[in-house]
Structure formats: structure tokens, C-alpha cells
Design a protein around this motif. Sequence first.
Motif, PDB file in Angstrom:
ATOM      1  N   LEU A  95     -18.277  25.717  17.225  1.00 17.45           N
ATOM      2  CA  LEU A  95     -19.606  26.246  17.508  1.00 17.45           C
ATOM      3  C   LEU A  95     -19.760  26.736  18.945  1.00 17.45           C
ATOM      4  O   LEU A  95     -20.391  27.757  19.189  1.00 17.45           O
ATOM      5  CB  LEU A  95     -20.674  25.194  17.203  1.00 17.45           C
ATOM      6  N   GLY A 115     -19.674  23.918   8.374  1.00 23.43           N
ATOM      7  CA  GLY A 115     -19.779  25.332   8.020  1.00 23.43           C
ATOM      8  C   GLY A 115     -19.651  25.580   6.534  1.00 23.43           C
ATOM      9  O   GLY A 115     -19.156  26.619   6.107  1.00 23.43           O
ATOM     10  N   SER A 120     -25.276  24.258   3.921  1.00 22.65           N
ATOM     11  CA  SER A 120     -25.661  25.286   4.888  1.00 22.65           C
ATOM     12  C   SER A 120     -26.141  24.695   6.213  1.00 22.65           C
ATOM     13  O   SER A 120     -26.449  25.435   7.142  1.00 22.65           O
ATOM     14  CB  SER A 120     -26.732  26.202   4.293  1.00 22.65           C
ATOM     15  N   SER A 121     -26.190  23.372   6.308  1.00 20.76           N
ATOM     16  CA  SER A 121     -26.620  22.720   7.552  1.00 20.76           C
ATOM     17  C   SER A 121     -25.612  22.976   8.667  1.00 20.76           C
ATOM     18  O   SER A 121     -24.407  23.084   8.431  1.00 20.76           O
ATOM     19  CB  SER A 121     -26.740  21.209   7.349  1.00 20.76           C
ATOM     20  N   ARG A 122     -26.123  23.043   9.878  1.00 18.45           N
ATOM     21  CA  ARG A 122     -25.269  23.251  11.053  1.00 18.45           C
ATOM     22  C   ARG A 122     -24.697  21.910  11.497  1.00 18.45           C
ATOM     23  O   ARG A 122     -25.414  20.918  11.561  1.00 18.45           O
ATOM     24  CB  ARG A 122     -26.111  23.860  12.180  1.00 18.45           C
ATOM     25  N   GLY A 123     -23.404  21.872  11.782  1.00 15.80           N
ATOM     26  CA  GLY A 123     -22.774  20.653  12.276  1.00 15.80           C
ATOM     27  C   GLY A 123     -21.857  20.023  11.251  1.00 15.80           C
ATOM     28  O   GLY A 123     -21.423  20.659  10.287  1.00 15.80           O
ATOM     29  N   GLU A 151     -15.746  20.413  15.449  1.00 14.64           N
ATOM     30  CA  GLU A 151     -16.865  21.282  15.100  1.00 14.64           C
ATOM     31  C   GLU A 151     -17.574  21.791  16.350  1.00 14.64           C
ATOM     32  O   GLU A 151     -18.018  22.928  16.404  1.00 14.64           O
ATOM     33  CB  GLU A 151     -17.848  20.546  14.173  1.00 14.64           C
ATOM     34  N   LEU A 191     -25.693  17.361  15.769  1.00 17.17           N
ATOM     35  CA  LEU A 191     -24.711  18.032  14.918  1.00 17.17           C
ATOM     36  C   LEU A 191     -24.107  17.099  13.868  1.00 17.17           C
ATOM     37  O   LEU A 191     -23.318  17.538  13.034  1.00 17.17           O
ATOM     38  CB  LEU A 191     -23.581  18.626  15.763  1.00 17.17           C
TER      39      LEU A 191
END
Length: 164
Positions: free
Chosen positions: A120, A90, A25-28, A116, A60
Motif C-alpha cells: 500500500l 486486496g 474489498s476492505s483495505r488492509g 501489506e 489495516l
Amino acid sequence: MASRKKELALQMVISNQELWEEMLSSRGLIVVDVYQGWCGPCKTVISLFRKIRNELGDDLLHFAVAEVDSIDALEKYRGKCEPTFLFYAGGELVAVVRGANAPLLQKTILEQLQAERKVLDHGAERVVIQDEGLPKVEESASVGEEEEEEEEEDDEDGEEDETE
């Protein structure tokens, strides 16, 4: 002792299914070194990861290590002795690199990080791949759908594919 602390800070240690799901669930972009308990994570790439992190300084980009025996989602990677690096963005698998191939790892990290950023920042579509763990691969490669399809055809037909 200081270098060991840097290693721990550089790579998140994913030791169970709950941490795995949290990491996804981490962004990047997350580069995960999946490894067997009996051989440990790939130590030869730590200096490369540190160099990339220092050069880019990008929030990221994340690195992690995950033991396949303790995470259900990585079951298909059990029993493999080749270093395997999974690239997630994602929560989806976007690339795989097999083997400790530093130039290929660096190229893949830079390409996937750029992709990515486009997703984003500009709403570009994320390219997701499927990886079946390649049960019969004997050489290091960046794995995409084409190679998997060739192997599936090879298994079904009993014939050699055109890449050999």
C-alpha cells in the motif's frame, strides 16, 4: 456480557456471499477464521487477536469469522474439523494457517501486515497463494504452494512424500 460485545466488535461476522465479497474489498489485511456450523469459530484465538489489535492499534488489520456452509466461495473448506485461518489482502489469498497455533498465527499476522503495508505504501508486489483446502492433511501447518504440490504428487504417484 461486556467481553461478548468486545468479541463481536473484534471480529466481523460474515454470514453470506454478499458480505464475503464486501469483506474482500476492505483495505488492509483480513484474518478470517473459517468454521463449520456444527463446531463454531475458534474461541481460543480471540484473546490473541485482541492482544495483537491492542498492541498494534492498526486500522489495516481486520478479523472476521465465516461459516463455510453459508458462503459459496468457501465450499472447499466444508467438512473440515481443523481450525483454518485465511489471510486476505486486496481481495487475494496471501496466507493460510491451519490449527490454533498461537505463535504461528501471531507471526503470520505480523509478517502479512508488514507485507501489506509495503504494497500500500511503496507499491510492492503482493504475493498471492493458491489453497486447495488440502483434502488429506492430518497435521497443523502453515500452508503454501510447496505443501500442496507435494500432496498432489503424492496423490498422483501413490508414494509418500519426503516430509514424512
